[in-house]
Each structure stands twice: as structure tokens, then as C-alpha cells.
Design an enzyme around this catalytic site. Structure first.
Site, PDB file in Angstrom:
ATOM      1  N   LYS A  21       1.053  -1.297  -0.082  1.00  0.00           N
ATOM      2  CA  LYS A  21      -0.124   0.010   0.193  1.00  0.00           C
ATOM      3  C   LYS A  21       0.317   1.606  -0.075  1.00  0.00           C
ATOM      4  CE  LYS A  21      -2.324   1.347   3.523  1.00  0.00           C
ATOM      5  NZ  LYS A  21      -2.258   2.959   4.281  1.00  0.00           N
ATOM      6  N   ASP A 323       1.385  -0.267  11.766  1.00  0.00           N
ATOM      7  CA  ASP A 323      -0.262  -0.774  11.337  1.00  0.00           C
ATOM      8  C   ASP A 323      -0.803  -2.270  11.764  1.00  0.00           C
ATOM      9  OD1 ASP A 323      -0.367   1.349   9.952  1.00  0.00           O
ATOM     10  OD2 ASP A 323       0.897   1.259   7.933  1.00  0.00           O
ATOM     11  N   LYS A 350      -5.373   6.650  14.173  1.00  0.00           N
ATOM     12  CA  LYS A 350      -5.659   5.671  12.707  1.00  0.00           C
ATOM     13  C   LYS A 350      -6.781   5.991  12.575  1.00  0.00           C
ATOM     14  CE  LYS A 350      -0.863   4.954  12.470  1.00  0.00           C
ATOM     15  NZ  LYS A 350      -0.230   5.937  11.036  1.00  0.00           N
TER      16      LYS A 350
HETATM   17  C1  S3P Z   1       1.508   5.049   5.556  1.00  0.00           C
HETATM   18  C2  S3P Z   1       2.625   5.710   6.872  1.00  0.00           C
HETATM   19  C3  S3P Z   1       2.384   5.383   8.654  1.00  0.00           C
HETATM   20  C4  S3P Z   1       1.045   4.102   8.461  1.00  0.00           C
HETATM   21  C5  S3P Z   1       0.250   4.323   6.896  1.00  0.00           C
HETATM   22  C6  S3P Z   1       0.742   4.283   6.038  1.00  0.00           C
HETATM   23  C7  S3P Z   1       2.811   5.480   4.540  1.00  0.00           C
HETATM   24  O1  S3P Z   1       1.479   6.671   8.822  1.00  0.00           O
HETATM   25  O2  S3P Z   1       0.243   4.016   9.268  1.00  0.00           O
HETATM   26  O3  S3P Z   1      -0.924   3.253   6.991  1.00  0.00           O
HETATM   27  O4  S3P Z   1       2.931   5.170   3.606  1.00  0.00           O
HETATM   28  O5  S3P Z   1       3.701   6.707   4.612  1.00  0.00           O
HETATM   29  P1  S3P Z   1       2.053   7.598  10.028  1.00  0.00           P
HETATM   30  O6  S3P Z   1       3.015   8.380   8.786  1.00  0.00           O
HETATM   31  O7  S3P Z   1       1.051   8.190  10.049  1.00  0.00           O
HETATM   32  O8  S3P Z   1       2.594   7.078  10.724  1.00  0.00           O
END
Ligand code: S3P
Length: 441
Positions: A21, A323, A350
Site C-alpha cells: 500500500k 500498522d 489511525k
Molecule cells: C504510511 C505511514 C504510516 C502508516 C500508514 C501508511 C505511509 O502512517 O500507518 O498506513 O505510507 O507513509 P504515519 O505516517 O501516520 O505513521
């Protein structure tokens, strides 16, 4: 939509995961920022990446999708068109935060909005540093979405003050590095500990100079030198998503008689905190066929049912498994002894307040889980009963509860399971292909 899980069937077989993702978001956006024709294979097309694809089209970028192959044709970020309507980021915080950084670089006026859930997510951690860079960006209320960017003259660079992030966030870091492409000099950005570094790897792959040093206390300092010319187009294959693999790993670990192999899984050091945690809990997990894909480490994971024991998680490891706490809590519930999680207040910000939602749902299954301000503890090893559980609008909670049902004492029903399409379309089909009895209604 509801998933009904009938427990007690061992999981056996081999499968590959959907595209990562985080890397898919970056691949889509960086292709839109690059000049020319990019081709991305094994891209994740899901609830959280579709709004980004729609948004770049609004900025004048054309793309086509054939299965999991995305082809993007872009004039480069300096020639993006101002979108004529608000960009709907739906439920995707990665979309809104990364896009805000890219739009700040492009200097075009735009409005970014999303679902009621997205409107609750904190944005000030992004807006404050963007404003220090000279970006005119407004939030609503206490700096939440919708966000409005005013744009600026095309010959006006952004400023490059030294930026210090109060929380380690790869989304915020990425947005600021993208804005930094339009800064007048080297952008220096510190985060309290190193978050996932997909952006740095990909930008380096595109010839952008990004240096990272990690200080003895763990603080990471990034220095980005904005390139003079255009970003070249991307040609890459997205690795399998470790965060999706996490559900199948825990599923195999807790379901007696299971052995599954997951191939081509991304093993970025900033993402594999759960793998380390499960190994410490006594999990049988073999990593084989290590290789590199798109500048990222990947490998095959073979996971066997194991007796797990409780452990403690805190500090920088929290960032590397941020996550994975919903499914980690399920592993802890099936482990013997106590598992402690600290330093994880970010879980409250989240897709749901994951500390409160996990507490409510796992206690409903009979698990002993006590919440704290910045984490929780679980006393594992008790009977976990099947139950009617809810997703709280959170894809990872829905999948974790379905996994918990695989080894419960009775049938589990997970409501709100349509959220799973946010990150892992095909979750039910993959579990079923490994032998699990999971029905959709
Ligand atoms: C992500 C960073 C994380 C993660 C999210 C995806 C990313 O969030 O929880 O699912 O793709 O950079 P945060 O940057 O808020 O920690």
C-alpha cells in the site's frame, strides 16, 4: 458486509500478497510528478489508492490500468493543472498528506477533503511545517481536513527552514520531502526515529540526492537537495505488502496444523517490527529467497503453527510495526502470559482509535485486555469465543478479528467487513485458498 469465520481448519499452501500500500501510493504519486511515461506493475488498486488515482487525473495526468499494471503519462509536477473540484481522498490519510506535499511543490490552488473519518485525523503535524516552508495552506477548525492550498507564482521557490517532526510519521516526512523538491536549497528534516523509508529509496532511485543519518539516540536527519531538472519516469514492480502478510502470518501461527508460505513479501527494515516481535514470541517463521525488488528487500516467509509467549513492545519498534498492532494483539491473545505495548499513542490517531477499538472488540471475545494512554496489555492464553464483532470502520481491525476467529471456540462474525477492500481486496479469497472457512454475506 459481514464475514463469518468457522474455526478449526488448518491453513496450508502458498500465496502471494497484493502490492504494498505505501509503495503503491508513492509509485502512483511519483509517476504523476515525473515527466514522461511510467509503468508500475503489481500496483495495489484498492479503496485507499483509487482516490489518489482519481486526484492525479484531476491535476491533468492521464493513466490507464490493465489488471495490476498502471501506465501513467505526465508532463511533470511543474505543469500540473489546478483541479477544478475538491479532491476527495475518501478514507486515505496517505492520499491527503502525500498529495498536500506534492501540490505544495506544484504551487497550484487546490482543496483536499475526505470521509468523516478522515476529517478527524490530525493534520497540524503537516500544516505547521508546510507553512514554515512558505506554503499557504488552511485547515478547517483545529487544522483538520478539508485542506485548502492557495498556490503561488510558478517562479517562486519554497523556503528551506530546518524542520523537526514531533512524531515519526512517514506520511508527513514524505509530504515535506516532496514539497522540498520545490525549495530554494537543501531541505533538512529530522524525525524522532526513522520511519519507513520507501520515499527516500524511491527518490534516490530517481536520481534525487537524499541523505539520511541516524544519530546515536535514534533521531533520523534527512537532507534533500532539490534537483534542477525533471524527475525521470518510473519502471518498477511493487513488492507484496508486509502489512497484508501480517494477517496470514498470525492466522497460521494461531491455527493448529497450519503451514503457509507467502512469496515476494516486502521486508523493508522500517516495516518488519512485527516479524521480529513474533520471532521473539517463539514463532516458527523461515525467511528464504531474499532478493531486492524496486530498491526494497523482499523474501518468502514460511510460517507454521507455534506456541507463542507474551513479550513487551516499546520505543522505536512501535514505529516499525505501527500498522500491525491489531493483529499483534490477536497473537498476544493466543500467546501464554502477558504482552505489554507502550509508547504507542499514535494508535489513537489511525483509521479508528485502535487502542479503544481493540480493547472493546477483544474483550467482547473474552480476551483480557487493559488499555493505557499509550498502549495496552493483554493476558493471553484464555478461551477466545466466537462472537459478533465490528470493524469500527477500520480495515485492519476487521481483518484482525476475522483472523482471531480462525482459532476461536465458536463461529465469529465480523460486521463492517467491506472496509477490508481499503488495503487487501481478496483477503477472503486468499484465506479460502489456504483452506479457511470464511463466508461473505
Ligand atoms: C504510511 C505511514 C504510516 C502508516 C500508514 C501508511 C505511509 O502512517 O500507518 O498506513 O505510507 O507513509 P504515519 O505516517 O501516520 O505513521
Amino acid at each position: 458486509m459481514k464475514l463469518t469465520v468457522t474455526p478449526g481448519v488448518p491453513l496450508r499452501g502458498t500465496c502471494c500478497l497484493p502490492g504494498d500500500k505505501s509503495i503503491s501510493h508513492r509509485a502512483i504519486l511519483f509517476s504523476a510528478m515525473a515527466e514522461g511515461r511510467s509503468v508500475i506493475d503489481h500496483v495495489l488498486v484498492s479503496g485507499v489508492t483509487k482516490p489518489l488515482l482519481a486526484a492525479i487525473r484531476e491535476c491533468g495526468i492521464s493513466w490507464t490500468l490493465e489488471g495490476e499494471r498502471l501506465t501513467v503519462q505526465s508532463p511533470g509536477w511543474r505543469r500540473w493543472q489546478p483541479p477544478q473540484k475538491a479532491l476527495d481522498c475518501r478514507n486515505s490519510a496517505t492520499t491527503i498528506r502525500l498529495l498536500a506535499g506534492a501540490l505544495a511543490a506544484a504551487g497550484i490552488p487546490a482543496m483536499l477533503d475526505g470521509s468523516p473519518g478522515l476529517r478527524k485525523r490530525p493534520m497540524n503535524r503537516l500544516l505547521e511545517p508546510l507553512r514554515l516552508m512558505g506554503v499557504t495552506i488552511r485547515g478547517s477548525g483545529d487544522d483538520r481536513a478539508p485542506l485548502t492550498l492557495s498556490g503561488r507564482p510558478s517562479d517562486m521557490p519554497l523556503l528551506n527552514p530546518a524542520l523537526t517532526l514531533p512524531v515519526a510519521s512517514a506520511q508527513v516526512k514524505t509530504a515535506l520531502l516532496l514539497a522540498g523538491l520545490a525549495a530554494e536549497g537543501c531541505l533538512v528534516l529530522s524525525e524522532p526515529t526513522l520511519s519507513r523509508d520507501h520515499t527516500e529509496r524511491m527518490l534516490r532511485g530517481l536520481g534525487v540526492k537524499v541523505d539520511t543519518s541516524v544519530k546515536p539516540g535514534g533521531q533520523a536527519v534527512h537532507r534533500l537537495s532539490p534537483p534542477k531538472g525533471a524527475l525521470p519516469p518510473l519502471q518498477m514492480t511493487v513488492p507484496g505488502d508486509f502489512s497484508s502478510a501480517a494477517f496470514l502470518m498470525v492466522a497460521a501461527l494461531i491455527t493448529p496444523g497450519s503451514e503457509v508460505t507467502l512469496t515476494g513479501v516486502g521486508l523493508n527494515p522500517g516495516r518488519v517490527g512485527l516479524l521480529e516481535a513474533l520471532l521473539e514470541m517463539g514463532a516458527s517463521i523461515r525467511v528464504e529467497n531474499r532478493a531486492e525488488m524496486a530498491g526494497e528487500p523482499v523474501g518468502d516467509l514460511t510460517v507454521r503453527h507455534s506456541a507463542l509467549k507474551g513479550i513487551a513492545i516499546q520505543g522505536e519498534q512501535v514505529v516499525r510495526m505501527i500498522d500491525e498492532f491489531p493483529v499483534f494483539a490477536v497473537a498476544a491473545a493466543y500467546a501464554s502470559g502477558r504482552t505489554d505495548v507502550r509508547d504507542a499513542e499514535e494508535l489513537r490517531h489511525k483509521e479508528s482509535d485502535r487502542i479503544a477499538a481493540l480493547g472493546a472488540e477483544l474483550r467482547g471475545l473474552g480476551v483480557s485486555l487493559t488499555e493505557s494512554k499509550d498502549g495496552f496489555f493483554v493476558t493471553g492464553g484464555g478461551l477466545i469465543r466466537g462472537h459478533a464483532a465490528g470493524s469500527h470502520g477500520d480495515h485492519r481491525l476487521a481483518m484482525s478479528l476475522a483472523v482471531a476467529g480462525l482459532a476461536a471456540s465458536g463461529q465469529m462474525e465480523v460486521g463492517g467487513a467491506e472496509m477490508i477492500d481499503e488495503s487487501f481486496p481478496g483477503f477472503r479469497a486468499v484465506l479460502a485458498s489456504l483452506g479457511a472457512r470464511v463466508e461473505e454475506s
